[in-house]
Design an enzyme around this catalytic site. Structure first.
Site, PDB file in Angstrom:
ATOM      1  N   CYS A  56     -10.821  -2.848  -3.924  1.00  0.00           N
ATOM      2  CA  CYS A  56      -9.938  -3.983  -4.457  1.00  0.00           C
ATOM      3  C   CYS A  56     -10.849  -5.065  -4.830  1.00  0.00           C
ATOM      4  O   CYS A  56     -10.360  -5.542  -5.874  1.00  0.00           O
ATOM      5  CB  CYS A  56      -8.855  -4.219  -3.457  1.00  0.00           C
ATOM      6  SG  CYS A  56      -7.626  -3.000  -3.076  1.00  0.00           S
ATOM      7  N   GLU A  77       0.650   5.474   0.723  1.00  0.00           N
ATOM      8  CA  GLU A  77      -0.422   6.225   1.105  1.00  0.00           C
ATOM      9  C   GLU A  77      -0.100   7.749   0.559  1.00  0.00           C
ATOM     10  O   GLU A  77       0.942   7.864  -0.012  1.00  0.00           O
ATOM     11  CB  GLU A  77      -0.586   6.350   2.699  1.00  0.00           C
ATOM     12  CG  GLU A  77      -1.192   4.960   3.258  1.00  0.00           C
ATOM     13  CD  GLU A  77      -1.456   4.816   4.541  1.00  0.00           C
ATOM     14  OE1 GLU A  77      -0.890   5.833   5.603  1.00  0.00           O
ATOM     15  OE2 GLU A  77      -1.943   4.027   4.919  1.00  0.00           O
ATOM     16  N   ASN A  78      -1.018   8.848   0.743  1.00  0.00           N
ATOM     17  CA  ASN A  78      -0.788  10.157   0.158  1.00  0.00           C
ATOM     18  C   ASN A  78      -1.177  11.157   1.108  1.00  0.00           C
ATOM     19  O   ASN A  78      -2.527  10.982   1.899  1.00  0.00           O
ATOM     20  CB  ASN A  78      -1.569  10.006  -1.022  1.00  0.00           C
ATOM     21  CG  ASN A  78      -1.096  11.314  -1.979  1.00  0.00           C
ATOM     22  OD1 ASN A  78      -1.672  12.298  -1.580  1.00  0.00           O
ATOM     23  ND2 ASN A  78      -0.192  11.285  -2.830  1.00  0.00           N
ATOM     24  N   ALA A  79      -0.532  12.092   1.297  1.00  0.00           N
ATOM     25  CA  ALA A  79      -0.981  13.267   2.404  1.00  0.00           C
ATOM     26  C   ALA A  79      -2.315  13.887   1.902  1.00  0.00           C
ATOM     27  O   ALA A  79      -3.201  14.202   2.687  1.00  0.00           O
ATOM     28  CB  ALA A  79      -0.026  14.301   2.137  1.00  0.00           C
ATOM     29  N   ALA A  80      -2.875  13.560   0.773  1.00  0.00           N
ATOM     30  CA  ALA A  80      -4.464  13.902   0.295  1.00  0.00           C
ATOM     31  C   ALA A  80      -5.405  12.756   0.552  1.00  0.00           C
ATOM     32  O   ALA A  80      -6.519  13.063   0.138  1.00  0.00           O
ATOM     33  CB  ALA A  80      -4.459  14.613  -1.031  1.00  0.00           C
ATOM     34  N   TYR A  81      -4.815  11.921   1.124  1.00  0.00           N
ATOM     35  CA  TYR A  81      -5.654  10.466   1.714  1.00  0.00           C
ATOM     36  C   TYR A  81      -6.354   9.946   0.540  1.00  0.00           C
ATOM     37  O   TYR A  81      -5.820   8.629   0.524  1.00  0.00           O
ATOM     38  CB  TYR A  81      -6.749  11.025   2.603  1.00  0.00           C
ATOM     39  CG  TYR A  81      -6.044  11.282   3.901  1.00  0.00           C
ATOM     40  CD1 TYR A  81      -4.662  11.830   4.297  1.00  0.00           C
ATOM     41  CD2 TYR A  81      -6.781  10.996   5.287  1.00  0.00           C
ATOM     42  CE1 TYR A  81      -4.290  12.103   5.402  1.00  0.00           C
ATOM     43  CE2 TYR A  81      -6.375  11.502   6.436  1.00  0.00           C
ATOM     44  CZ  TYR A  81      -5.144  11.677   6.684  1.00  0.00           C
ATOM     45  OH  TYR A  81      -4.647  12.233   7.793  1.00  0.00           O
ATOM     46  N   CYS A  96     -10.364  -4.402   0.541  1.00  0.00           N
ATOM     47  CA  CYS A  96     -11.579  -3.288   0.708  1.00  0.00           C
ATOM     48  C   CYS A  96     -12.398  -3.793  -0.347  1.00  0.00           C
ATOM     49  O   CYS A  96     -12.088  -4.347  -1.650  1.00  0.00           O
ATOM     50  CB  CYS A  96     -10.932  -2.048   0.862  1.00  0.00           C
ATOM     51  SG  CYS A  96     -10.311  -1.076  -0.848  1.00  0.00           S
ATOM     52  N   ASN A 114       0.870  -1.196  -0.170  1.00  0.00           N
ATOM     53  CA  ASN A 114      -0.140  -0.016  -0.120  1.00  0.00           C
ATOM     54  C   ASN A 114       0.828   1.188  -0.031  1.00  0.00           C
ATOM     55  O   ASN A 114       1.935   1.347   0.614  1.00  0.00           O
ATOM     56  CB  ASN A 114      -1.093   0.051   1.078  1.00  0.00           C
ATOM     57  CG  ASN A 114      -0.206  -0.133   2.584  1.00  0.00           C
ATOM     58  OD1 ASN A 114       0.685  -0.670   2.604  1.00  0.00           O
ATOM     59  ND2 ASN A 114      -1.212   0.332   3.686  1.00  0.00           N
ATOM     60  N   GLU A 154      -3.146  -4.754  -2.831  1.00  0.00           N
ATOM     61  CA  GLU A 154      -3.827  -5.418  -3.770  1.00  0.00           C
ATOM     62  C   GLU A 154      -3.701  -4.854  -5.160  1.00  0.00           C
ATOM     63  O   GLU A 154      -3.577  -5.393  -6.288  1.00  0.00           O
ATOM     64  CB  GLU A 154      -5.274  -5.901  -3.418  1.00  0.00           C
ATOM     65  CG  GLU A 154      -5.311  -6.714  -2.320  1.00  0.00           C
ATOM     66  CD  GLU A 154      -5.597  -5.509  -1.135  1.00  0.00           C
ATOM     67  OE1 GLU A 154      -4.927  -4.735  -0.769  1.00  0.00           O
ATOM     68  OE2 GLU A 154      -6.404  -5.933  -0.081  1.00  0.00           O
TER      69      GLU A 154
HETATM   70  N1  THU Z   1      -5.394  -1.299   2.790  1.00  0.00           N
HETATM   71  C1  THU Z   1      -4.560  -1.930   1.834  1.00  0.00           C
HETATM   72  O1  THU Z   1      -3.577  -1.873   1.285  1.00  0.00           O
HETATM   73  N2  THU Z   1      -5.465  -3.175   1.439  1.00  0.00           N
HETATM   74  C2  THU Z   1      -6.718  -3.281   2.113  1.00  0.00           C
HETATM   75  O2  THU Z   1      -7.115  -4.444   1.623  1.00  0.00           O
HETATM   76  C3  THU Z   1      -7.207  -2.831   3.341  1.00  0.00           C
HETATM   77  C4  THU Z   1      -6.467  -1.316   3.150  1.00  0.00           C
HETATM   78  C5  THU Z   1      -4.487   0.021   3.227  1.00  0.00           C
HETATM   79  C6  THU Z   1      -4.918   1.336   2.659  1.00  0.00           C
HETATM   80  C7  THU Z   1      -4.292   2.159   3.721  1.00  0.00           C
HETATM   81  O3  THU Z   1      -2.899   2.605   3.368  1.00  0.00           O
HETATM   82  C8  THU Z   1      -4.321   1.185   4.803  1.00  0.00           C
HETATM   83  O4  THU Z   1      -4.362   0.017   4.510  1.00  0.00           O
HETATM   84  C9  THU Z   1      -5.253   1.900   5.836  1.00  0.00           C
HETATM   85  O5  THU Z   1      -6.675   1.645   5.455  1.00  0.00           O
END
Ligand code: THU
Length: 139
Positions: free
Chosen positions: A96, A47-51, A93, A45, A58
């Site tokens: 995904c 992430e990004n400052a803008a969420y 999620c 995963n 995945e």
């Molecule tokens: N995240 C995933 O990479 N995969 C998932 O199936 C659930 C969530 C990440 C997104 C975010 O960076 C962090 O987990 C918290 O949500």
């Protein structure tokens, strides 16, 4: 699927946790995606400052594979946890699951959730996304 193959996927997914970029949640996720031809693509995963631009592990694995010409997939393994500590399953999620629905047969495609090589369960995409909407619905 053979136990050895599953364990290899768990190892590859777990190895991705070191690359997971999570300054905001600290929740690290790793994935290993197996193509029907036997090739493996990994993802973490990001992430990004803008969420909202955050990309799940995945989808990173799927987009890496699709961007290199892959279209046929057999299984994905996902591991994750706060600070990279694997205590519970990190289930994909909804977004995904929908990306999986685009490229995979929901009755065939396997989703392996694990906390280690000694503890995992295998689900079909159909089990995790019942009545999913996919390309066939547009025919
Ligand atoms: N995240 C995933 O990479 N995969 C998932 O199936 C659930 C969530 C990440 C997104 C975010 O960076 C962090 O987990 C918290 O949500």
């Amino acid at each position: 699927m053979e136990k050895e193959r599953i364990e290899k996927m768990i190892e590859l997914a777990t190895d991705q946790l070191q690359f997971s970029y999570t300054p905001y949640s600290g929740f690290k996720v790793g994935a290993a995606l197996l193509t029907k031809s036997g090739k493996m693509y990994t993802g973490c995963n990001i992430e990004n400052a803008a969420y909202t631009p955050t990309n799940c592990a995945e989808r990173t694995a799927f987009f890496k594979a699709v961007s290199e010409g892959e279209r046929e997939f057999e299984a994905i393994c996902v591991v994750g946890g706060k600070d990279g500590i694997l205590t519970e399953y990190a289930a994909p999620c909804g977004v995904c699951r929908q990306v999986m629905m685009e490229f995979c047969d929901p009755q065939q495609f396997l989703i392996i959730l694990a906390t280690g090589t000694d503890h995992y369960d295998v689900y079909t995409l159909k089990e995790l996304l019942p009545l999913g909407f996919g390309p066939a619905n547009l025919n």
